[in-house]
Design an enzyme around this catalytic site. Structure first.
Site, PDB file in Angstrom:
ATOM      1  N   ILE A  12      19.779   7.893  -2.156  1.00 23.76           N
ATOM      2  CA  ILE A  12      19.483   9.160  -2.850  1.00 23.76           C
ATOM      3  C   ILE A  12      19.888  10.337  -1.967  1.00 23.76           C
ATOM      4  CG2 ILE A  12      17.685  10.571  -3.954  1.00 23.76           C
ATOM      5  CD1 ILE A  12      16.140   7.964  -4.489  1.00 23.76           C
ATOM      6  N   TYR A 149       2.733  -0.136   1.001  1.00 24.09           N
ATOM      7  CA  TYR A 149       3.724   0.884   0.668  1.00 24.09           C
ATOM      8  C   TYR A 149       3.063   2.000  -0.145  1.00 24.09           C
ATOM      9  CZ  TYR A 149       8.053   2.935  -1.136  1.00 24.09           C
ATOM     10  OH  TYR A 149       9.064   3.797  -1.456  1.00 24.09           O
ATOM     11  N   LYS A 153       2.467   5.875   1.176  1.00 20.35           N
ATOM     12  CA  LYS A 153       3.042   7.036   0.487  1.00 20.35           C
ATOM     13  C   LYS A 153       1.931   7.937  -0.073  1.00 20.35           C
ATOM     14  CE  LYS A 153       6.921   7.752   0.191  1.00 20.35           C
ATOM     15  NZ  LYS A 153       7.844   8.370   1.208  1.00 20.35           N
TER      16      LYS A 153
END
Ligand code: UDP
Length: 345
Positions: A12, A149, A153
């Site tokens: 990205i 994960y 985050k």
């Protein structure tokens, strides 16, 4: 404008760098190439408005200098891919938590605008569809590595929001749903590049579980435009915003569509989750974004249809395979022409 992109050599990040350079911005990339690659930004390297630092996030001094030079920080550097997260949980947690902490700390000194790339994984296994930004998160036990994960985050999000609340650091948090397109690698388990590779090679497409789980795939070019619109919207500061396409497809249907678009005779193999990942692996049955907030703040939503995205990924991977074949052929020819005749017998 000077933009710093952490993780700018990633999938990205490299598309974001391209878009920023195309509109005339100066871009600084900071990337340790742990999952990014020089190949992703090779075509940009002659651009004088781009500077690249192949370094980790943990060099506080360098990070502070680069943040100082920038008007905005796009923090995209993070551990990616479910497979990698399961295989390297320490690295996942440390990269995600420490990296974000350092970026926020550096940006807070001069109140630089920060975009934090978060993930739809944060919603966890909340069975609801679509997910709205203020929905509850539902995770499994800490003994199941996948959830580290989501938790790491989520901590990034908490910290960024805390910096906004307490120190007035302007932050925008984007929860990215499954983002796909050219340059995404299947090496870390992502489904679309994996299926396309398998279809092009003529090997079986590996559908995990029964293939009835679904996802929504957003084209990376659309996602980048949404990010750019969001950071330009003053009302997006201090907000968490879903970014993705909301067209849903089951993974079984995705495999059929990839076969169709590539005209491949590959069979489809169903692989139990325990074999594909680890015993006790938990998958999300559905993951659909509610895009109301994105449309309100950015005035835009990703709309590229899945078949068009697959075609772009196929074109990219076919061109790359051909480049690899040409290089291999050239190297073999060079090798043969330099070998002494006796060793060729
Ligand atoms: N998946 C699959 N075959 C693969 C890789 C992934 O069936 O070779 C499935 C995976 O179990 C999940 C979906 O495809 O249900 C999307 O996986 P990915 O890792 O791309 O993203 P996730 O949504 O899990 O973060």
């Amino acid at each position: 404008m000077v933009s710093l992109i952490t993780g700018g050599a990633g999938f990205i990040g490299s598309h974001l760098a391209e878009a920023l350079l195309a509109r005339g911005d100066q871009v600084i990339i900071l990337d340790d190439l742990s999952t990014g690659s020089v190949e992703n930004i090779r075509h940009l390297r002659s651009n004088r408005s781009l500077r690249c630092f192949i370094e980790g996030m943990m060099d506080r001094r360098l990070l502070a200098e680069l943040v100082d030079e920038s008007d905005i920080v796009f923090h995209l550097a993070a551990a990616v891919g479910v497979r990698r997260i399961i295989e390297s949980p320490v690295r996942t947690i440390e990269t995600n938590v420490k990296g974000t902490e350092l970026v926020l700390e550096a940006a807070a000194k001069k109140l630089k605008l920060v975009f934090i790339a978060s993930t739809s994984e944060v919603y966890g296994k909340n069975g609801k569809a679509p997910f709205r930004e203020d929905d509850d998160t539902v995770w499994g036990p800490t003994t199941t590595s996948r959830w580290s994960y989501a938790a790491s985050k989520a901590l990034d999000e908490f910290l960024a929001l805390a910096y906004w609340k307490e120190k007035r650091l302007p932050v925008v948090i984007g929860r990215l749903f499954n983002t796909v397109g050219p340059r995404q690698t299947g090496r870390y388990g992502m489904v679309l590049p994996t299926f396309v590779n398998q279809a092009l090679e003529g090997s079986p497409l590996t559908v995990f579980g029964n293939g009835k789980q679904s996802r929504c795939f957003g084209y990376v070019g659309d996602i980048v435009q949404c990010i750019l619109r969001l950071v330009a919207a003053p009302e997006a500061v201090g907000q968490v915003v879903n970014i993705g396409n909301d067209a849903e497809v089951t993974i079984g249907d995705l495999a059929l569509l990839v076969k169709q678009r590539t005209d491949s005779a590959s069979p489809i193999h169903f692989v139990p989750y325990d074999e594909a990942y680890e015993p006790g692996f938990e998958d999300m049955a559905r993951r659909v974004p509610c895009l109301d907030k994105l449309v309100r703040l950015a005035g835009l939503r990703p709309t590229t249809p899945l078949s068009a995205i697959i075609d772009k990924v196929v074109a990219h991977q076919s061109a790359r395979d051909q480049r690899v074949m040409r290089t291999t052929r050239r190297r073999s020819r060079d090798l043969l022409s330099t070998q002494p005749v006796s060793t060729l017998d």
